[in-house]
Write a protein that holds these residues in place. Sequence first.
Motif, PDB file in Angstrom:
ATOM      1  N   PHE A 207     -75.730 -13.660  43.583  1.00 23.16           N
ATOM      2  CA  PHE A 207     -74.325 -13.561  43.208  1.00 23.16           C
ATOM      3  C   PHE A 207     -73.420 -14.287  44.188  1.00 23.16           C
ATOM      4  O   PHE A 207     -73.333 -13.921  45.362  1.00 23.16           O
ATOM      5  N   THR A 208     -72.739 -15.280  43.683  1.00 24.50           N
ATOM      6  CA  THR A 208     -71.784 -16.020  44.494  1.00 24.50           C
ATOM      7  C   THR A 208     -70.702 -15.098  45.024  1.00 24.50           C
ATOM      8  O   THR A 208     -70.267 -15.234  46.168  1.00 24.50           O
ATOM      9  N   ILE A 209     -70.285 -14.137  44.215  1.00 27.40           N
ATOM     10  CA  ILE A 209     -69.200 -13.259  44.649  1.00 27.40           C
ATOM     11  C   ILE A 209     -69.611 -12.417  45.855  1.00 27.40           C
ATOM     12  O   ILE A 209     -68.768 -12.070  46.679  1.00 27.40           O
ATOM     13  N   THR A 210     -70.893 -12.113  45.998  1.00 28.53           N
ATOM     14  CA  THR A 210     -71.363 -11.375  47.178  1.00 28.53           C
ATOM     15  C   THR A 210     -71.134 -12.208  48.432  1.00 28.53           C
ATOM     16  O   THR A 210     -70.605 -11.713  49.434  1.00 28.53           O
ATOM     17  N   ARG A 211     -71.528 -13.468  48.372  1.00 32.47           N
ATOM     18  CA  ARG A 211     -71.322 -14.359  49.524  1.00 32.47           C
ATOM     19  C   ARG A 211     -69.829 -14.582  49.755  1.00 32.47           C
ATOM     20  O   ARG A 211     -69.359 -14.631  50.897  1.00 32.47           O
ATOM     21  N   TYR A 212     -69.079 -14.706  48.660  1.00 35.01           N
ATOM     22  CA  TYR A 212     -67.642 -14.907  48.778  1.00 35.01           C
ATOM     23  C   TYR A 212     -66.981 -13.693  49.424  1.00 35.01           C
ATOM     24  O   TYR A 212     -66.063 -13.835  50.230  1.00 35.01           O
ATOM     25  N   LEU A 213     -67.453 -12.513  49.082  1.00 33.13           N
ATOM     26  CA  LEU A 213     -66.915 -11.292  49.684  1.00 33.13           C
ATOM     27  C   LEU A 213     -67.154 -11.291  51.190  1.00 33.13           C
ATOM     28  O   LEU A 213     -66.247 -10.970  51.963  1.00 33.13           O
ATOM     29  N   VAL A 214     -68.345 -11.672  51.619  1.00 31.10           N
ATOM     30  CA  VAL A 214     -68.643 -11.744  53.050  1.00 31.10           C
ATOM     31  C   VAL A 214     -67.738 -12.783  53.732  1.00 31.10           C
ATOM     32  O   VAL A 214     -67.170 -12.525  54.795  1.00 31.10           O
ATOM     33  N   ALA A 215     -67.595 -13.946  53.111  1.00 30.91           N
ATOM     34  CA  ALA A 215     -66.712 -14.978  53.671  1.00 30.91           C
ATOM     35  C   ALA A 215     -65.282 -14.465  53.766  1.00 30.91           C
ATOM     36  O   ALA A 215     -64.588 -14.708  54.765  1.00 30.91           O
ATOM     37  N   SER A 216     -64.864 -13.746  52.755  1.00 36.10           N
ATOM     38  CA  SER A 216     -63.505 -13.202  52.751  1.00 36.10           C
ATOM     39  C   SER A 216     -63.305 -12.162  53.838  1.00 36.10           C
ATOM     40  O   SER A 216     -62.239 -12.099  54.457  1.00 36.10           O
ATOM     41  N   ILE A 217     -64.319 -11.351  54.069  1.00 33.59           N
ATOM     42  CA  ILE A 217     -64.226 -10.339  55.129  1.00 33.59           C
ATOM     43  C   ILE A 217     -64.107 -11.012  56.497  1.00 33.59           C
ATOM     44  O   ILE A 217     -63.301 -10.599  57.334  1.00 33.59           O
ATOM     45  N   ILE A 218     -64.886 -12.050  56.703  1.00 37.92           N
ATOM     46  CA  ILE A 218     -64.814 -12.783  57.969  1.00 37.92           C
ATOM     47  C   ILE A 218     -63.425 -13.401  58.147  1.00 37.92           C
ATOM     48  O   ILE A 218     -62.791 -13.259  59.202  1.00 37.92           O
ATOM     49  N   ALA A 219     -62.947 -14.077  57.100  1.00 37.19           N
ATOM     50  CA  ALA A 219     -61.615 -14.695  57.170  1.00 37.19           C
ATOM     51  C   ALA A 219     -60.533 -13.632  57.316  1.00 37.19           C
ATOM     52  O   ALA A 219     -59.558 -13.817  58.059  1.00 37.19           O
ATOM     53  N   LEU A 220     -60.702 -12.525  56.608  1.00 38.13           N
ATOM     54  CA  LEU A 220     -59.727 -11.442  56.678  1.00 38.13           C
ATOM     55  C   LEU A 220     -59.631 -10.862  58.088  1.00 38.13           C
ATOM     56  O   LEU A 220     -58.541 -10.486  58.532  1.00 38.13           O
ATOM     57  N   ALA A 221     -60.743 -10.811  58.790  1.00 32.17           N
ATOM     58  CA  ALA A 221     -60.712 -10.305  60.168  1.00 32.17           C
ATOM     59  C   ALA A 221     -59.781 -11.163  61.030  1.00 32.17           C
ATOM     60  O   ALA A 221     -58.980 -10.630  61.806  1.00 32.17           O
ATOM     61  N   PHE A 222     -59.870 -12.477  60.862  1.00 35.25           N
ATOM     62  CA  PHE A 222     -58.971 -13.366  61.595  1.00 35.25           C
ATOM     63  C   PHE A 222     -57.533 -13.167  61.130  1.00 35.25           C
ATOM     64  O   PHE A 222     -56.600 -13.102  61.942  1.00 35.25           O
ATOM     65  N   ASP A 223     -57.347 -13.090  59.821  1.00 36.31           N
ATOM     66  CA  ASP A 223     -56.029 -12.904  59.212  1.00 36.31           C
ATOM     67  C   ASP A 223     -55.364 -11.635  59.740  1.00 36.31           C
ATOM     68  O   ASP A 223     -54.240 -11.673  60.264  1.00 36.31           O
ATOM     69  N   VAL A 224     -56.047 -10.505  59.621  1.00 36.77           N
ATOM     70  CA  VAL A 224     -55.465  -9.218  59.998  1.00 36.77           C
ATOM     71  C   VAL A 224     -55.221  -9.123  61.497  1.00 36.77           C
ATOM     72  O   VAL A 224     -54.220  -8.541  61.927  1.00 36.77           O
ATOM     73  N   ALA A 225     -56.100  -9.697  62.291  1.00 45.87           N
ATOM     74  CA  ALA A 225     -55.889  -9.667  63.737  1.00 45.87           C
ATOM     75  C   ALA A 225     -54.590 -10.370  64.112  1.00 45.87           C
ATOM     76  O   ALA A 225     -53.791  -9.843  64.895  1.00 45.87           O
ATOM     77  N   LEU A 226     -54.370 -11.546  63.530  1.00 47.91           N
ATOM     78  CA  LEU A 226     -53.129 -12.258  63.829  1.00 47.91           C
ATOM     79  C   LEU A 226     -51.930 -11.529  63.244  1.00 47.91           C
ATOM     80  O   LEU A 226     -50.904 -11.348  63.906  1.00 47.91           O
ATOM     81  N   PHE A 227     -52.031 -11.083  61.984  1.00 49.41           N
ATOM     82  CA  PHE A 227     -50.951 -10.349  61.329  1.00 49.41           C
ATOM     83  C   PHE A 227     -50.552  -9.122  62.147  1.00 49.41           C
ATOM     84  O   PHE A 227     -49.372  -8.930  62.453  1.00 49.41           O
ATOM     85  N   SER A 228     -51.522  -8.299  62.523  1.00 54.00           N
ATOM     86  CA  SER A 228     -51.243  -7.073  63.277  1.00 54.00           C
ATOM     87  C   SER A 228     -50.606  -7.367  64.626  1.00 54.00           C
ATOM     88  O   SER A 228     -49.682  -6.668  65.056  1.00 54.00           O
TER      89      SER A 228
END
Length: 136
Positions: free
Chosen positions: A15-36
């Motif tokens: 499932f591509t969406i499984t890999r996409y979810l992992v990629a999104s979580i990684i990117a989100l970690a960077f996003d939320v760290a800067l946002f916070s």
Amino acid sequence: MERAIASAMQLWQRFTITRYLVASIIALAFDVALFSSLVAVKVDPALASAAGYCAGIIVHWLVSANLVFTGKAREGAALHIQRALFAGSAIAGLGITVATVELLGRTGVHPIPSKGAAVAISFFAVYALRKWGVFR
């Protein structure tokens, strides 16, 4: 335990969406760290969400192009077009993110839950754009 790992790996490959979810979580970690960090120093939440999202865009391209949509990355001039389309999908997601945080903020919702709602909405919209547009 081995069976659970084998099942997880099968989902990863299938499932591509499984890999996409992992990629999104990684990117989100960077996003939320800067946002916070920016919200903590009193930067406007909508501006902070834009800055965090932009950091996440760069991380997401790197992971998506190499791990998510494997075998779909282009070469030469087509790669530049693909990157532009990826950036365009990111801009759409950025618009969704900023608008959601701003609109919910105007109704009195705290910036963190507003960002959470924006993440969920943006995830599905941008995944669709990338799966059926950018990496088709």
